[in-house]
Design a protein around this motif. Structure first.
Motif, PDB file in Angstrom:
ATOM      1  N   PRO A 232      -2.012 -11.823  -4.604  1.00 25.05           N
ATOM      2  CA  PRO A 232      -1.273 -12.352  -3.492  1.00 25.05           C
ATOM      3  C   PRO A 232      -1.733 -11.736  -2.279  1.00 25.05           C
ATOM      4  N   TYR A 233      -2.391 -10.280  -2.534  1.00 30.05           N
ATOM      5  CA  TYR A 233      -3.079  -9.566  -1.424  1.00 30.05           C
ATOM      6  C   TYR A 233      -3.858  -8.498  -2.259  1.00 30.05           C
ATOM      7  N   ASN A 234      -4.806  -7.819  -1.376  1.00 30.94           N
ATOM      8  CA  ASN A 234      -5.502  -6.870  -1.925  1.00 30.94           C
ATOM      9  C   ASN A 234      -4.751  -5.592  -2.088  1.00 30.94           C
ATOM     10  N   PRO A 235      -4.849  -5.203  -3.397  1.00 35.48           N
ATOM     11  CA  PRO A 235      -3.915  -4.055  -3.790  1.00 35.48           C
ATOM     12  C   PRO A 235      -4.277  -2.606  -2.962  1.00 35.48           C
ATOM     13  N   ILE A 236      -3.369  -1.886  -2.651  1.00 39.05           N
ATOM     14  CA  ILE A 236      -3.542  -0.511  -1.842  1.00 39.05           C
ATOM     15  C   ILE A 236      -3.641   0.513  -2.740  1.00 39.05           C
ATOM     16  N   ILE A 237      -4.719   0.684  -3.330  1.00 40.38           N
ATOM     17  CA  ILE A 237      -4.463   2.190  -4.213  1.00 40.38           C
ATOM     18  C   ILE A 237      -5.157   3.154  -3.602  1.00 40.38           C
ATOM     19  N   LEU A 246      -2.024   2.768   5.933  1.00 38.42           N
ATOM     20  CA  LEU A 246      -0.858   1.929   5.389  1.00 38.42           C
ATOM     21  C   LEU A 246      -1.523   0.536   4.622  1.00 38.42           C
ATOM     22  N   HIS A 247      -2.374   0.193   5.013  1.00 43.10           N
ATOM     23  CA  HIS A 247      -3.076  -0.890   4.120  1.00 43.10           C
ATOM     24  C   HIS A 247      -4.632  -0.535   3.817  1.00 43.10           C
ATOM     25  N   TYR A 248      -4.443   0.833   3.241  1.00 38.53           N
ATOM     26  CA  TYR A 248      -5.861   1.551   2.706  1.00 38.53           C
ATOM     27  C   TYR A 248      -6.674   0.290   1.754  1.00 38.53           C
ATOM     28  N   ILE A 264       0.532   3.292  -4.681  1.00 32.60           N
ATOM     29  CA  ILE A 264       0.009   2.072  -5.075  1.00 32.60           C
ATOM     30  C   ILE A 264       1.143   0.858  -4.967  1.00 32.60           C
ATOM     31  N   ASP A 265       0.361  -0.040  -3.909  1.00 29.20           N
ATOM     32  CA  ASP A 265       1.060  -1.115  -3.523  1.00 29.20           C
ATOM     33  C   ASP A 265       0.221  -2.213  -3.976  1.00 29.20           C
ATOM     34  N   ALA A 266       0.797  -2.939  -5.056  1.00 29.44           N
ATOM     35  CA  ALA A 266       0.091  -3.794  -5.628  1.00 29.44           C
ATOM     36  C   ALA A 266       1.126  -5.023  -6.265  1.00 29.44           C
ATOM     37  N   SER A 275       4.473 -11.451  -6.094  1.00 30.36           N
ATOM     38  CA  SER A 275       5.269  -9.990  -6.173  1.00 30.36           C
ATOM     39  C   SER A 275       4.702  -9.036  -5.387  1.00 30.36           C
ATOM     40  N   ASP A 276       5.402  -8.181  -4.713  1.00 28.56           N
ATOM     41  CA  ASP A 276       4.821  -6.988  -3.711  1.00 28.56           C
ATOM     42  C   ASP A 276       5.619  -5.754  -4.092  1.00 28.56           C
ATOM     43  N   ILE A 277       4.955  -5.101  -4.665  1.00 33.71           N
ATOM     44  CA  ILE A 277       5.676  -3.524  -5.298  1.00 33.71           C
ATOM     45  C   ILE A 277       4.845  -2.576  -4.919  1.00 33.71           C
ATOM     46  N   GLY A 355      11.143  -4.334   5.524  1.00 32.17           N
ATOM     47  CA  GLY A 355      10.734  -5.221   4.618  1.00 32.17           C
ATOM     48  C   GLY A 355      10.742  -6.837   5.139  1.00 32.17           C
ATOM     49  N   HIS A 356      10.284  -7.802   4.438  1.00 31.47           N
ATOM     50  CA  HIS A 356      10.001  -9.176   4.822  1.00 31.47           C
ATOM     51  C   HIS A 356      10.204 -10.043   3.980  1.00 31.47           C
ATOM     52  N   LEU A 357      10.211 -11.372   4.239  1.00 28.50           N
ATOM     53  CA  LEU A 357      10.378 -12.301   3.284  1.00 28.50           C
ATOM     54  C   LEU A 357       9.227 -12.656   2.407  1.00 28.50           C
ATOM     55  N   VAL A 362       2.758 -13.462   0.719  1.00 33.65           N
ATOM     56  CA  VAL A 362       3.527 -12.330   0.257  1.00 33.65           C
ATOM     57  C   VAL A 362       4.191 -11.861   1.760  1.00 33.65           C
ATOM     58  N   HIS A 363       3.790 -11.956   2.965  1.00 34.92           N
ATOM     59  CA  HIS A 363       4.595 -12.055   3.996  1.00 34.92           C
ATOM     60  C   HIS A 363       5.017 -13.436   4.432  1.00 34.92           C
ATOM     61  N   ASP A 364       6.045 -14.006   3.987  1.00 36.76           N
ATOM     62  CA  ASP A 364       6.498 -15.408   3.987  1.00 36.76           C
ATOM     63  C   ASP A 364       6.831 -15.909   5.333  1.00 36.76           C
ATOM     64  N   MET A 400      12.171  -4.569  -0.040  1.00 31.28           N
ATOM     65  CA  MET A 400      12.819  -3.404   0.443  1.00 31.28           C
ATOM     66  C   MET A 400      11.919  -2.181   0.401  1.00 31.28           C
ATOM     67  N   GLU A 401      11.183  -1.634   1.402  1.00 32.06           N
ATOM     68  CA  GLU A 401      10.300  -1.090   1.438  1.00 32.06           C
ATOM     69  C   GLU A 401      10.299   0.309   2.512  1.00 32.06           C
ATOM     70  N   PRO A 402      11.010   1.046   2.338  1.00 29.12           N
ATOM     71  CA  PRO A 402      11.062   2.154   3.255  1.00 29.12           C
ATOM     72  C   PRO A 402       9.669   3.166   3.092  1.00 29.12           C
ATOM     73  N   ILE A 439       8.151   3.182  -1.592  1.00 34.96           N
ATOM     74  CA  ILE A 439       8.688   2.695  -2.783  1.00 34.96           C
ATOM     75  C   ILE A 439       9.300   1.178  -2.284  1.00 34.96           C
ATOM     76  N   GLU A 440       8.935   0.263  -3.108  1.00 37.45           N
ATOM     77  CA  GLU A 440       9.115  -1.049  -2.668  1.00 37.45           C
ATOM     78  C   GLU A 440       9.418  -1.804  -3.709  1.00 37.45           C
ATOM     79  N   ASP A 441      10.475  -2.620  -3.475  1.00 41.42           N
ATOM     80  CA  ASP A 441      11.087  -3.642  -4.582  1.00 41.42           C
ATOM     81  C   ASP A 441      11.101  -5.025  -3.760  1.00 41.42           C
TER      82      ASP A 441
HETATM   83  N1  GLY Z   1       1.585  -5.251   0.432  1.00 42.74           N
HETATM   84  C1  GLY Z   1       2.266  -5.165   1.998  1.00 42.74           C
HETATM   85  C2  GLY Z   1       3.498  -5.019   2.051  1.00 42.74           C
HETATM   86  O1  GLY Z   1       4.011  -4.493   1.366  1.00 42.74           O
HETATM   87  O2  GLY Z   1       3.852  -5.531   3.158  1.00 42.74           O
END
Ligand code: GLY
Ligand code: MN
Ligand code: MN
Length: 465
Positions: A232-237, A246-248, A264-266, A275-277, A355-357, A362-364, A400-402, A439-441
């Motif tokens: 759903p998006y390019n992984p940030i590793i 932020l979007h490495y 890792i944001d993937a 999913s956005d984790i 966070g976002h929808l 992924v950003h709905d 939820m991604e502080p 940390i993003e759930d």
């Molecule tokens: N993966 C992009 C974001 O967390 O919004």
């Protein structure tokens, strides 16, 4: 589903890999489609149209090249049917009638044409294949004068006699109603979360074994069973200080000489749902590991406050207060928590939204809409990157991604202004090499609380590996 269908239909292959039960999805899909049809009928009526024609999207050519950019299906199309790789297909809907899928199946020997879809959702559609665009027009109703069209502004639309192209008020109605997910959509999001959690577990193992960023991505993809273009998006590793971007996007192919941290944001995708984790790991540094634990604790405390009726702007502002306490406890700031928030010192370390929808994108869409008839809900002053300002409703899915980052540009700006004396610079300098923490759930909002799709998925994935 037939054996031939299993081979030909890409969704069938995903189903097999995800352990999703096609019978369960089948049972949920009919009422999902009914819901989409009902809200679309209401939106069409409110906006004065009798039908809706949706385009899946076009293959965009690369300048002076015979290749195209990777295809991304339009979300208003895929909310109806989980078709992900079908450029130039159309869906036509008229209230009270079965939706018509005009399925692009070119007679091509350079590229393999898509197989006619099979599976749990197809019996709800009238499916008609077409080979060229003229033929597709003949498969649609004779008059499209009061039909709204959503999609790429194709040249031939003028000769097709379409009513309006991408009317903003209709899009607004549709986006607004997309925020609350149906039980079918929640099932898809759960599967996307399990796939993503599998990828994260594999990525964490690769990090522990000393892998480079690119190798960590390969481990993630293999465990998800997805190609990079299916994500759903390019992984940030990001290893080490790169976690502060932020979007490495670099994916270094060689491991760094020293290893400090991984951010890792993937996420993964299932049937078009994302999913956005994000997870952050320390490599043998107890102090940074403690900071991660504090952020995890704070993130869980924010998750506990999520339920229908909560104003998302309040969640974002509360996150700043909790972060200020973490910064104070960790000796990163020298002032009190209230002062850190009031002077935007927390924004130096946490510049993005809480966070976002989440859903088909992924950003709905629809994060700011006050009502379908007009008006947006503004962001709180001083928080330009918040992507959601609505009051939560049952069925909304949000992230939820502080975060807590050591971003050179923002630190330099703070050093040069009045915030400088509120920051413990020697402590900051010792932490820069770790880049940052996020940390993003993903959370599905319920009447009294929320379902944490991500934590559940990690438990499922860990149990299965
Ligand atoms: N993966 C992009 C974001 O967390 O919004
Ligand atoms: Mn996110
Ligand atoms: Mn993310």
């Amino acid at each position: 589903m037939t054996a031939a269908g299993t081979l030909a239909d890409p969704l069938a292959a995903r189903l097999a890999h995800s352990l999703a039960d096609p019978a369960a999805l089948d049972a949920l899909f009919a009422s999902h489609l009914e819901g989409v049809a009902l809200r679309t009928s209401r939106a069409l009526e409110a906006c004065g149209y009798s039908g809706l024609l949706m385009h899946s999207g076009s293959l965009l050519p690369i300048f002076q090249d015979d290749r195209t950019y990777p295809f991304e299906v339009h979300a208003p199309f895929k909310v109806w049917a989980p078709l992900l790789d079908v450029p130039d297909s159309f869906l036509y809907f008229e209230p009270g009638h079965r939706p018509l899928l005009v399925f692009h199946q070119p007679d091509d020997y350079w590229y393999k044409p898509p197989a006619l879809p099979q599976g749990y959702w197809t019996r709800h559609f009238d499916i008609r294949p077409w080979r060229d665009r003229d033929e597709s027009r003949r498969l649609l109703p004779r008059s499209l004068r009061s039909t709204a069209f959503l999609g790429d502004a194709l040249e031939e639309l003028a000769s097709w006699g379409v009513g309006d192209i991408n009317p903003p008020h209709l899009i607004r109605h549709l986006d607004y109603s997309r925020a609350a997910k149906s039980p079918y959509e929640l099932a898809c999001l759960r599967h996307a979360s399990v796939l993503g959690a599998r990828g994260h577990l594999a990525a964490a193992r690769a990090f522990g074994a000393g892998a480079a960023e690119f190798e960590i991505e390969l481990a993630f993809l293999a465990a998800c069973g997805l190609r990079e273009q299916d994500l759903p998006y390019n992984p940030i590793i990001a290893l080490n200080g790169s976690g502060a971007v932020l979007h490495y996007q670099m994916l270094e192919t060689h491991p760094p000489a020293e290893r400090h941290s991984l951010l890792i944001d993937a996420g993964a995708e299932f049937a078009g749902y994302a999913s956005d984790i994000t997870r952050t790991y320390s490599h043998r540094d107890a102090d940074f590991a403690t900071l991660i634990e504090r952020m995890d604790h704070m993130q869980q405390s924010l998750c506990c406050g999520v339920k229908a009726g909560v104003d998302w702007r309040d969640v974002h502002l509360r996150a700043h207060h909790l972060l200020a306490e973490v910064l104070r406890e960790a000796d990163i700031i020298t002032c009190g928590a209230e002062e850190a928030v009031a002077t935007a010192t927390t924004s130096v370390f946490f510049p993005h939204g809480i966070g976002h929808l989440l859903g088909l994108e992924v950003h709905d869409a629809g994060g700011f809409i006050r009502s379908p008839d007009g008006g947006d809900i503004p962001r709180p002053d001083g928080h330009p990157y918040l992507r959601l300002t609505r009051v939560l409703e049952e069925g909304f899915v949000v992230t939820m991604e502080p975060g807590l980052y050591f971003i050179p540009q923002l630190l330099a700006a703070a050093r040069a202004d009045g915030r400088s004396t509120r920051i413990n610079w020697s402590r900051v300098d010792s932490l820069r090499k770790f880049g940052g923490i996020r940390i993003e759930d993903d959370l599905a909002v319920t009447a009294r609380s929320c379902e944490n799709l991500t934590r559940d998925a990690f438990r499922t994935a860990a149990g299965a590996s």
